[in-house]
Design a protein around this motif. Structure first.
Motif, PDB file in Angstrom:
ATOM      1  N   ILE A  36     -46.957  20.935 -20.552  1.00 31.15           N
ATOM      2  CA  ILE A  36     -46.276  20.384 -19.379  1.00 31.15           C
ATOM      3  C   ILE A  36     -47.302  19.990 -18.319  1.00 31.15           C
ATOM      4  O   ILE A  36     -47.245  18.889 -17.758  1.00 31.15           O
ATOM      5  N   ARG A  38     -50.474  19.292 -18.776  1.00 35.17           N
ATOM      6  CA  ARG A  38     -51.266  18.166 -19.275  1.00 35.17           C
ATOM      7  C   ARG A  38     -50.469  16.877 -19.163  1.00 35.17           C
ATOM      8  O   ARG A  38     -51.017  15.829 -18.817  1.00 35.17           O
ATOM      9  N   GLY A  39     -49.180  16.940 -19.445  1.00 39.94           N
ATOM     10  CA  GLY A  39     -48.341  15.756 -19.312  1.00 39.94           C
ATOM     11  C   GLY A  39     -48.267  15.264 -17.876  1.00 39.94           C
ATOM     12  O   GLY A  39     -48.355  14.071 -17.610  1.00 39.94           O
ATOM     13  N   ILE A  40     -48.115  16.201 -16.945  1.00 34.61           N
ATOM     14  CA  ILE A  40     -48.059  15.826 -15.533  1.00 34.61           C
ATOM     15  C   ILE A  40     -49.380  15.206 -15.092  1.00 34.61           C
ATOM     16  O   ILE A  40     -49.406  14.212 -14.355  1.00 34.61           O
ATOM     17  N   GLY A  65     -48.827  11.124 -21.554  1.00 35.47           N
ATOM     18  CA  GLY A  65     -48.329  12.137 -20.628  1.00 35.47           C
ATOM     19  C   GLY A  65     -46.875  12.487 -20.903  1.00 35.47           C
ATOM     20  O   GLY A  65     -46.498  13.666 -20.919  1.00 35.47           O
ATOM     21  N   TRP A  66     -46.035  11.479 -21.128  1.00 31.91           N
ATOM     22  CA  TRP A  66     -44.626  11.740 -21.413  1.00 31.91           C
ATOM     23  C   TRP A  66     -44.450  12.457 -22.753  1.00 31.91           C
ATOM     24  O   TRP A  66     -43.582  13.325 -22.885  1.00 31.91           O
ATOM     25  N   HIS A  68     -46.632  14.576 -24.196  1.00 33.88           N
ATOM     26  CA  HIS A  68     -47.042  15.975 -24.008  1.00 33.88           C
ATOM     27  C   HIS A  68     -46.059  16.739 -23.114  1.00 33.88           C
ATOM     28  O   HIS A  68     -45.800  17.918 -23.351  1.00 33.88           O
ATOM     29  N   LEU A  69     -45.523  16.063 -22.110  1.00 31.90           N
ATOM     30  CA  LEU A  69     -44.547  16.710 -21.242  1.00 31.90           C
ATOM     31  C   LEU A  69     -43.286  17.074 -22.030  1.00 31.90           C
ATOM     32  O   LEU A  69     -42.776  18.190 -21.925  1.00 31.90           O
ATOM     33  N   GLY A  72     -44.002  19.892 -24.439  1.00 33.36           N
ATOM     34  CA  GLY A  72     -44.185  21.137 -23.690  1.00 33.36           C
ATOM     35  C   GLY A  72     -42.867  21.746 -23.260  1.00 33.36           C
ATOM     36  O   GLY A  72     -42.677  22.965 -23.361  1.00 33.36           O
ATOM     37  N   VAL A  73     -41.940  20.923 -22.806  1.00 36.35           N
ATOM     38  CA  VAL A  73     -40.633  21.433 -22.387  1.00 36.35           C
ATOM     39  C   VAL A  73     -39.891  22.022 -23.588  1.00 36.35           C
ATOM     40  O   VAL A  73     -39.334  23.130 -23.512  1.00 36.35           O
TER      41      VAL A  73
END
Length: 149
Positions: A36, A38-40, A65-66, A68-69, A72-73
């Motif tokens: 999360i 890293r995505g941000i 980024g999207w 990985h985000l 992560g979620v």
């Protein structure tokens, strides 16, 4: 009158399996939180990422980024299921950890050292979820605590 209770011989096996499941849950939640973050960072187009002009799997940094985000979620949500000893979370955790490995492999040139760390961490999660015996969670997905259902 005091009666001594001797645990069954297989209680050590159940403790081992429960420990591996808890270890995998903690590692997957860490991988999710770090994914999360890293995505941000990538969505915000932070300056910590390396740009590689001739990479086969080239995406826009915001696209990575999207990815990985999102992973992560989902990894964080699945880790909550692992903490509850849900059977679905065990199988989903292996799948999500595999997707995290693939995403980090494909984004290796953008953030190489961190990608390698995340690949290793996700590999450990897959190992822990696959090595623990399937009978550490009962038929209904609840922990049996060493008892026969």
């Amino acid at each position: 009158m005091n009666a001594t209770h001797t645990p069954p011989a297989s209680s050590a096996k159940y403790a081992w399996a429960g420990g591996l499941r808890a270890f995998a849950a903690v590692m997957l939640s860490l991988a999710g939180l770090l994914g999360i973050f890293r995505g941000i960072m990538a969505i915000a187009e932070d300056e910590v990422f390396v740009t590689t002009p001739d990479y086969v799997f080239k995406f826009d940094l915001t696209g990575w980024g999207w990815i990985h985000l999102g992973l992560g979620v989902v990894a964080l949500l699945v880790s909550f299921g692992l903490f509850q000893a849900a059977a679905w979370a065990r199988y989903t955790g292996v799948g999500i950890a595999a997707l995290v490995i693939i995403a980090n492999f494909l984004s290796l040139p953008y953030y190489p050292w961190w990608s390698v760390i995340m690949i290793v961490m996700s590999g450990i999660v897959i190992w822990a979820l696959c090595v623990a015996p399937a009978d550490d969670a009962g038929v209904s997905g609840r922990s049996t605590g060493g008892r026969q259902l």
